[in-house]
Design a protein around this motif. Structure first.
Motif, PDB file in Angstrom:
ATOM      1  N   ASP A   1       0.827  -1.209   0.000  1.00 38.95           N
ATOM      2  CA  ASP A   1       0.000   0.000   0.000  1.00 38.95           C
ATOM      3  C   ASP A   1       0.863   1.261   0.000  1.00 38.95           C
ATOM      4  OD1 ASP A   1       0.965  -0.315   2.535  1.00 38.95           O
ATOM      5  OD2 ASP A   1      -0.931   0.047   3.555  1.00 38.95           O
ATOM      6  N   TRP A   2       2.144   1.088  -0.326  1.00 36.97           N
ATOM      7  CA  TRP A   2       3.105   2.172  -0.508  1.00 36.97           C
ATOM      8  C   TRP A   2       3.419   2.916   0.784  1.00 36.97           C
ATOM      9  CZ3 TRP A   2       4.036   4.931  -5.704  1.00 36.97           C
ATOM     10  CH2 TRP A   2       4.167   3.970  -6.705  1.00 36.97           C
ATOM     11  N   ARG A   3       3.321   2.232   1.921  1.00 36.02           N
ATOM     12  CA  ARG A   3       3.946   2.761   3.129  1.00 36.02           C
ATOM     13  C   ARG A   3       5.440   2.509   3.017  1.00 36.02           C
ATOM     14  NH1 ARG A   3       1.966  -0.108   7.917  1.00 36.02           N
ATOM     15  NH2 ARG A   3       1.563  -1.800   6.470  1.00 36.02           N
ATOM     16  N   VAL A   4       6.231   3.365   3.611  1.00 38.83           N
ATOM     17  CA  VAL A   4       7.680   3.231   3.533  1.00 38.83           C
ATOM     18  C   VAL A   4       8.269   3.264   4.939  1.00 38.83           C
ATOM     19  CG1 VAL A   4       9.841   4.217   2.676  1.00 38.83           C
ATOM     20  CG2 VAL A   4       7.778   4.311   1.259  1.00 38.83           C
ATOM     21  N   PHE A   5       9.080   2.260   5.253  1.00 37.33           N
ATOM     22  CA  PHE A   5       9.766   2.189   6.538  1.00 37.33           C
ATOM     23  C   PHE A   5      11.273   2.154   6.283  1.00 37.33           C
ATOM     24  CE2 PHE A   5       5.693   0.025   7.173  1.00 37.33           C
ATOM     25  CZ  PHE A   5       5.197   0.709   8.274  1.00 37.33           C
ATOM     26  N   LEU A   6      12.014   2.830   7.124  1.00 40.19           N
ATOM     27  CA  LEU A   6      13.463   2.697   7.143  1.00 40.19           C
ATOM     28  C   LEU A   6      13.817   1.768   8.298  1.00 40.19           C
ATOM     29  CD1 LEU A   6      14.595   6.396   6.537  1.00 40.19           C
ATOM     30  CD2 LEU A   6      14.317   4.558   4.853  1.00 40.19           C
ATOM     31  N   LEU A   7      14.646   0.772   8.031  1.00 41.38           N
ATOM     32  CA  LEU A   7      15.017  -0.221   9.040  1.00 41.38           C
ATOM     33  C   LEU A   7      16.536  -0.286   9.124  1.00 41.38           C
ATOM     34  CD1 LEU A   7      12.508  -3.019   7.935  1.00 41.38           C
ATOM     35  CD2 LEU A   7      12.224  -1.439   9.851  1.00 41.38           C
ATOM     36  N   GLN A   8      17.071  -0.033  10.315  1.00 45.61           N
ATOM     37  CA  GLN A   8      18.518  -0.067  10.513  1.00 45.61           C
ATOM     38  C   GLN A   8      18.936  -1.379  11.160  1.00 45.61           C
ATOM     39  OE1 GLN A   8      20.219   2.587  13.420  1.00 45.61           O
ATOM     40  NE2 GLN A   8      22.199   2.671  12.368  1.00 45.61           N
ATOM     41  N   ALA A   9      19.876  -2.048  10.537  1.00 45.35           N
ATOM     42  CA  ALA A   9      20.412  -3.301  11.064  1.00 45.35           C
ATOM     43  C   ALA A   9      21.747  -3.042  11.769  1.00 45.35           C
ATOM     44  CB  ALA A   9      20.603  -4.298   9.920  1.00 45.35           C
ATOM     45  N   PRO A  10      22.209  -3.973  12.605  1.00 47.42           N
ATOM     46  CA  PRO A  10      23.475  -3.773  13.334  1.00 47.42           C
ATOM     47  C   PRO A  10      24.696  -3.726  12.428  1.00 47.42           C
ATOM     48  CG  PRO A  10      22.135  -5.491  14.359  1.00 47.42           C
ATOM     49  CD  PRO A  10      21.504  -5.187  13.039  1.00 47.42           C
ATOM     50  N   SER A  11      24.613  -4.338  11.240  1.00 48.95           N
ATOM     51  CA  SER A  11      25.773  -4.384  10.352  1.00 48.95           C
ATOM     52  C   SER A  11      25.292  -4.416   8.907  1.00 48.95           C
ATOM     53  CB  SER A  11      26.628  -5.632  10.627  1.00 48.95           C
ATOM     54  OG  SER A  11      25.875  -6.798  10.317  1.00 48.95           O
ATOM     55  N   GLU A  12      26.208  -4.200   7.980  1.00 46.21           N
ATOM     56  CA  GLU A  12      25.850  -4.259   6.557  1.00 46.21           C
ATOM     57  C   GLU A  12      25.431  -5.670   6.167  1.00 46.21           C
ATOM     58  OE1 GLU A  12      27.579  -3.268   2.088  1.00 46.21           O
ATOM     59  OE2 GLU A  12      28.905  -3.165   3.840  1.00 46.21           O
ATOM     60  N   GLU A  13      26.130  -6.676   6.721  1.00 45.42           N
ATOM     61  CA  GLU A  13      25.772  -8.060   6.406  1.00 45.42           C
ATOM     62  C   GLU A  13      24.340  -8.369   6.817  1.00 45.42           C
ATOM     63  OE1 GLU A  13      30.198  -7.842   6.837  1.00 45.42           O
ATOM     64  OE2 GLU A  13      28.458  -7.087   7.926  1.00 45.42           O
ATOM     65  N   GLU A  14      23.972  -7.930   8.009  1.00 50.56           N
ATOM     66  CA  GLU A  14      22.608  -8.161   8.483  1.00 50.56           C
ATOM     67  C   GLU A  14      21.599  -7.392   7.635  1.00 50.56           C
ATOM     68  OE1 GLU A  14      20.849  -9.938  11.323  1.00 50.56           O
ATOM     69  OE2 GLU A  14      22.468 -11.066  10.384  1.00 50.56           O
ATOM     70  N   MET A  15      21.945  -6.177   7.267  1.00 50.85           N
ATOM     71  CA  MET A  15      21.061  -5.374   6.440  1.00 50.85           C
ATOM     72  C   MET A  15      20.793  -6.064   5.100  1.00 50.85           C
ATOM     73  SD  MET A  15      21.212  -3.051   3.642  1.00 50.85           S
ATOM     74  CE  MET A  15      22.841  -2.316   3.670  1.00 50.85           C
ATOM     75  N   MET A  16      21.849  -6.557   4.456  1.00 52.03           N
ATOM     76  CA  MET A  16      21.696  -7.241   3.176  1.00 52.03           C
ATOM     77  C   MET A  16      20.924  -8.547   3.329  1.00 52.03           C
ATOM     78  SD  MET A  16      22.926  -5.330   0.856  1.00 52.03           S
ATOM     79  CE  MET A  16      23.019  -6.487  -0.505  1.00 52.03           C
ATOM     80  N   SER A  17      21.107  -9.216   4.448  1.00 49.38           N
ATOM     81  CA  SER A  17      20.374 -10.455   4.703  1.00 49.38           C
ATOM     82  C   SER A  17      18.878 -10.187   4.838  1.00 49.38           C
ATOM     83  CB  SER A  17      20.902 -11.126   5.976  1.00 49.38           C
ATOM     84  OG  SER A  17      20.192 -12.319   6.249  1.00 49.38           O
ATOM     85  N   TRP A  18      18.519  -9.107   5.541  1.00 48.71           N
ATOM     86  CA  TRP A  18      17.108  -8.744   5.666  1.00 48.71           C
ATOM     87  C   TRP A  18      16.520  -8.406   4.292  1.00 48.71           C
ATOM     88  CZ3 TRP A  18      13.842  -9.665   9.411  1.00 48.71           C
ATOM     89  CH2 TRP A  18      14.295  -9.780  10.732  1.00 48.71           C
ATOM     90  N   VAL A  19      17.253  -7.655   3.492  1.00 47.23           N
ATOM     91  CA  VAL A  19      16.782  -7.305   2.146  1.00 47.23           C
ATOM     92  C   VAL A  19      16.513  -8.565   1.337  1.00 47.23           C
ATOM     93  CG1 VAL A  19      17.478  -6.274  -0.066  1.00 47.23           C
ATOM     94  CG2 VAL A  19      17.874  -5.038   2.069  1.00 47.23           C
ATOM     95  N   PHE A  20      17.470  -9.485   1.368  1.00 53.35           N
ATOM     96  CA  PHE A  20      17.345 -10.722   0.600  1.00 53.35           C
ATOM     97  C   PHE A  20      16.137 -11.541   1.051  1.00 53.35           C
ATOM     98  CE2 PHE A  20      18.150 -15.311   0.776  1.00 53.35           C
ATOM     99  CZ  PHE A  20      18.161 -15.607  -0.582  1.00 53.35           C
TER     100      PHE A  20
END
Length: 515
Positions: free
Chosen positions: A338-357
């Protein structure tokens, strides 16, 4: 049909999970009826009027059927089912009733359960019957059907477990502009209908014993070797258009600490300043729900009301690296259906990329195909309705569906750019043009992401989520100069297949383990 955006973002709480399975016991009544007729169906498609009338009568008077069985016999996409539905509706007399009262009477007869397309077909029959009983009330049938669906989704928006501001009467009226065969519905009519749903929610009448029996058939824990278990598929007995985000046996694909910032509300409207602050949560990606919990994740712990309030549905969502946000490191952007947008910060880049995947792969695998295009002409561009139910397609068909949508979006982008509006760049037509172009480009990117991930999963020839992720990320790492193998392995690696959400096998392995 009309789009969810025409209804101001109803889709966050919209539309149920597909809930009924084709068990032999439930189909028994129809099979026996067909066997008893000398003029049975050829491949289930040739209509037999007498058999349809008999079945419709038995369904209406519940002779050998439960109320839970009714919808499945009315919503199938063949001539016989359509004939049964038409005959079934003939037992209802809506003469002199307003649309909302007629709909309430209809929904009290049986729970409107089944796949999204099946429920939509049943509502088409209801709309036609209403117009037959009230020939001067609403014309044409499409107008009645549009209003009927609008009331169903308004009911979900006002009374469901959705997140965000409730729909106002003025928004309800504005979002239905031009949907009455190119004209506007009478405002007084829409005000009356809005207040009716606001003051009294739609009820699905179903006996408690029947509902228990239905759930016992729908929610079956399937234990296999290695402690694997299937997914509980539950619907709200009060309103099956709401998917209850409590799936105790759903597969947990990832969990960990995330900080969340609300960037945009429904339809991309900027979140008010007072609600944009960062908050820290323990995030759990379970099924197609991202739960944001205040307490640390425990596999057997029950979800509290606060967990549900902060939950985010990820069907048809897209997660990306937040390249345009530089105030914090390791931030991903999650854009919902429904085009809501959230920014989510992970503890590390690896974790961030894992969440994206993982968010994108789950969305790619399990998001059900979008609804057909809207019926009738519209004054403004509206995005198509995106169901929150899980797909019933197997992995290969799901990939083909995404590829078809990508091809469609590519063609629509080209056609759109060939037909710009009149020269004035500040006109309403230009604004609509820009909105539609933004939508088409975004959808093209989303389907490209889904296709790439499904192809990567199929190339990996495994349902082990860690192995698929490692394969994908190593490819990304090589593209960045050899940063392969940087993903941290966990003790328990969940598997991911169509079986996980749909409750039936279509991949190589069974349902995934809880991590």
């Amino acid at each position: 049909y009309f789009s969810s955006d025409c209804l101001g973002g109803f889709i966050d709480a919209n539309l149920l999970t597909d809930v009924l399975s084709d068990s032999e016991s439930e189909l028994g009544g129809l099979e026996q009826l067909e066997r008893s007729s000398t003029e049975t169906l050829a491949n289930g498609c040739r209509a037999d009027c007498d058999a349809a009338k008999r079945l419709a009568k038995r369904l209406f008077y519940l002779e050998g059927f439960r109320r839970c069985d009714v919808a499945r016999h009315l919503g199938k996409n063949n001539d016989f089912s359509q004939l049964v539905a038409s005959e079934y509706l003939s037992f209802f007399d809506f003469s002199g009733l307003s649309l909302d009262k007629a709909l309430r009477n209809f929904l009290k007869a049986f729970p409107l359960m089944g796949e999204t397309q099946e429920r939509e077909r049943i509502l088409v029959h209801f709309s036609k019957r209403f117009c037959v009983c009230n020939p001067t009330a609403l014309a044409p049938d499409d107008g009645a059907h549009t209003l009927t669906c609008a009331l169903m989704l308004l009911n979900t928006d006002l009374h469901g477990h959705n997140i965000g501001k409730k729909m106002s009467c003025q928004q309800f009226i504005s979002n239905l502009d031009g949907l009455n065969d190119g004209k506007d519905f009478p405002k007084d009519l829409l005000k009356v209908l809005y207040n009716s749903i606001k003051n009294e929610k739609l009820e699905w009448a179903i006996e408690e014993e029947e509902f228990r029996k239905s759930l016992s058939e729908l929610v079956e824990e399937q234990y296999e070797g290695g402690g694997k278990r299937g997914v509980a598929r539950v619907t709200d007995g009060n309103n099956p258009f709401i998917a209850i985000p409590i799936l105790p046996n759903a597969v947990t694909y990832k969990h960990g600490v995330l900080s969340r910032k609300s960037h945009a509300d429904m339809d991309g409207k900027r979140t008010p300043r007072g609600r944009r602050g960062w908050k820290k949560f323990y995030a759990v990606l379970k099924g197609m729900i991202l739960y944001l919990q205040k307490d640390e994740y425990k596999a057997d712990a029950e979800l509290c009301e606060g967990d549900l309030k902060n939950a985010v549905r990820i069907h048809h969502a897209l997660a990306t690296r937040a390249t345009d946000y530089s105030k914090r490191p390791n931030v991903l952007k999650l854009k919902t259906s429904d085009w809501r947008v959230f920014l989510l910060q992970a503890p590390s880049e690896e974790e961030m990329m894992s969440w994206v995947f993982r968010i994108n792969l789950v969305a790619a695998l399990f998001s059900a195909p979008a609804f057909p295009a809207a019926i009738g002409s519209m004054k403004t561009f509206c995005r198509p309705l995106l169901p929150s139910s899980s797909t019933r397609l197997n992995q290969e068909d799901q990939l083909q569906s995404h590829e078809g949508k990508l091809k469609q979006m590519s063609v629509e982008v080209e056609e759109h750019r060939k037909n710009p509006p009149s020269p004035s760049p500040k006109s309403r037509e230009w604004e609509e043009y820009r909105i539609k172009e933004h939508y088409l480009i975004y959808e093209k990117s989303r389907y490209e992401t889904y296709i790439n991930l499904l192809q990567a999963k199929m190339r990996a020839e495994t349902d082990d989520l860690e192995k698929i992720e490692a394969s994908v990320m190593s490819g990304i790492g090589e593209g960045r100069g050899g940063r392969e193998g940087y993903l941290r392995k966990t003790q328990s690696s969940p598997s991911i297949s169509q079986h996980d959400v749909n409750g039936r096998a279509s991949g190589r392995t069974g349902p995934g383990q809880q991590s």
